[in-house]
Write a protein that holds these residues in place. Structure first.
Motif, short mmCIF file in Angstrom:
data_model
loop_
_atom_site.label_atom_id
_atom_site.label_comp_id
_atom_site.label_asym_id
_atom_site.label_seq_id
_atom_site.Cartn_x
_atom_site.Cartn_y
_atom_site.Cartn_z
N LYS A 13 1.98 4.70 -0.70
CA LYS A 13 1.07 5.79 -1.05
C LYS A 13 1.41 6.50 -2.35
O LYS A 13 0.58 7.22 -2.90
CB LYS A 13 1.02 6.81 0.09
N HIS A 35 -4.31 -1.16 -4.05
CA HIS A 35 -5.12 -0.43 -3.07
C HIS A 35 -5.74 0.83 -3.67
O HIS A 35 -6.65 1.41 -3.08
CB HIS A 35 -4.28 -0.06 -1.85
N TYR A 36 -5.22 1.27 -4.84
CA TYR A 36 -5.65 2.54 -5.40
C TYR A 36 -6.12 2.34 -6.85
O TYR A 36 -5.68 1.42 -7.54
CB TYR A 36 -4.50 3.55 -5.37
N ASP A 37 -7.01 3.22 -7.27
CA ASP A 37 -7.55 3.17 -8.63
C ASP A 37 -6.78 4.15 -9.49
O ASP A 37 -7.10 5.34 -9.55
CB ASP A 37 -9.05 3.52 -8.60
N THR A 38 -5.75 3.65 -10.18
CA THR A 38 -4.87 4.54 -10.96
C THR A 38 -4.91 4.26 -12.46
O THR A 38 -4.31 5.01 -13.23
CB THR A 38 -3.41 4.39 -10.49
N ASN A 72 0.82 -1.22 0.00
CA ASN A 72 0.00 0.00 0.00
C ASN A 72 0.85 1.28 0.00
O ASN A 72 0.49 2.28 0.63
CB ASN A 72 -0.98 0.01 1.18
N GLY A 110 -5.15 9.20 -8.25
CA GLY A 110 -5.71 8.00 -7.64
C GLY A 110 -4.94 7.52 -6.44
O GLY A 110 -5.46 6.74 -5.64
N THR A 111 -3.69 7.96 -6.29
CA THR A 111 -2.91 7.61 -5.11
C THR A 111 -3.12 8.65 -4.01
O THR A 111 -3.54 9.78 -4.29
CB THR A 111 -1.40 7.54 -5.44
N PRO A 112 -2.84 8.30 -2.76
CA PRO A 112 -2.99 9.28 -1.68
C PRO A 112 -2.11 10.51 -1.83
O PRO A 112 -2.38 11.55 -1.20
CB PRO A 112 -2.60 8.48 -0.43
#
Length: 319
Positions: free
Chosen positions: A67, A74-77, A65, A237-239
């Motif tokens: 960031k 974990h992310y929608d990229t 995960n 899409g990432t934090p």
């Protein structure tokens, strides 16, 4: 002046302490910091520019995960997702880079670790590249065991890449599925086998200058031969998609501190140097940088090999 004193210690063959490296963070913005780093680079590092190219051998679906990473599940990229790259495509890429004068070729794969059948296939490709193309081979395949690393060694790989990414304490705010200590254990296992180590990190993920200096210090523990410095390219899409870009001054001061911490090593541009203009990249080379990952990168476009060659011709470095 502290900067001059530390520079003179280094130029006389000495080494400054971890505490002195950390103290340099307080001198960010002082022109003497970069000027001193330039002198260290000029007198103690090779003028040969060390180029390497990478191929994204497996993309996406990573369970970690981190960031910053487009490949994390974990992310929608909307990053590319595929299993192992076709062997013929990999061979073609290696030959193109060899013919262009690139020194090293590395296979990089998404995921916490590459093992089993996937590792065996990559080892087979790397063996062919070494034997048939004749370019130095490297690998970046995650947190491997000694037995898995030995397979790479037996395939002719002599340099292993595993970034610390950030200072240990700060890293724990960016990733919770593995630690810097996990990375260090893989690196130490690789060193025990005989691998050279390529390890660096990413700047611009919200850390301050002191924390960048802490990364430079942490890298001393593993004694790499090459330190890639990435500048964050925020991925939607990432934090960290809204991370504030670093200024050129912050980037150049960071490189200067890294040079003080590692006076003789290869410090190489990796991802994100598009944040710097061509003139600023030339300035970075005079301060610290004497290598680069050239061509396209993992999930962002890098620079062309020709453009890198033309840029280097404007410096005192030799391709």
């Amino acid at each position: 002046m502290m900067i001059t004193s530390l520079k003179n210690i280094i130029l006389s063959g000495g080494s400054i302490s971890d505490e002195q490296v950390l103290a340099l963070a307080d001198y960010a913005g002082n022109p003497e910091l970069r000027e001193a780093a330039k002198e260290i680079t000029q007198k103690l590092t090779s003028s040969a520019f060390d180029s390497c190219s990478i191929i994204n051998a497996r993309s996406g679906r990573c369970g970690e995960n981190c960031k910053w990473c487009a490949q994390s599940s974990h992310y929608d990229t909307h990053c590319d997702v595929y299993d192992l790259v076709d062997e013929n495509e990999c061979m073609r890429a290696a030959k193109i880079n060899k013919d262009a004068g690139v020194r090293r070729f590395s296979m990089v794969a998404s995921g916490k670790a590459t093992r089993g059948v996937a590792l065996d296939k990559i080892c087979s490709m790397l063996r062919r590249i070494k034997d048939e193309v004749g370019i130095f081979t490297c690998a970046s395949l995650g947190l491997l065991s000694s037995d898995e690393l030995q397979k790479l060694w037996d395939a002719g790989v002599r340099r292993y890449h595993c970034n610390l990414e950030a200072a240990p304490e700060f890293f724990s705010t960016l990733c919770t599925t593995h630690t810097v200590e996990d990375k260090i254990q893989t690196i130490l296992a690789a060193k025990k086998i005989g691998f050279e180590i390529c390890s660096g990190g990413i700047i611009g993920m919200g850390e301050n200058m002191k924390q960048r200096a802490e990364l430079a210090v942490a890298l001393r523990r593993i004694d790499p031969v090459s330190i890639p410095v990435n500048i964050l390219c925020p991925i939607k899409g990432t934090p960290l998609e809204n991370a504030k870009p670093l200024s050129a001054d912050e980037i150049l001061d960071t490189l200067a501190i890294f040079r003080f911490a590692h006076p003789t090593l290869q410090i190489r541009f990796a991802g994100g140097r598009k944040h710097l203009t061509p003139d600023q990249q030339i300035e970075a080379m005079s301060i610290a940088v004497n290598g680069a990952i050239v061509g396209d990168l993992l999930t962002t476009v890098g620079s062309t090999i020709d453009s890198d060659r033309h840029l280097i011709e404007k410096t005192n470095l030799k391709w």
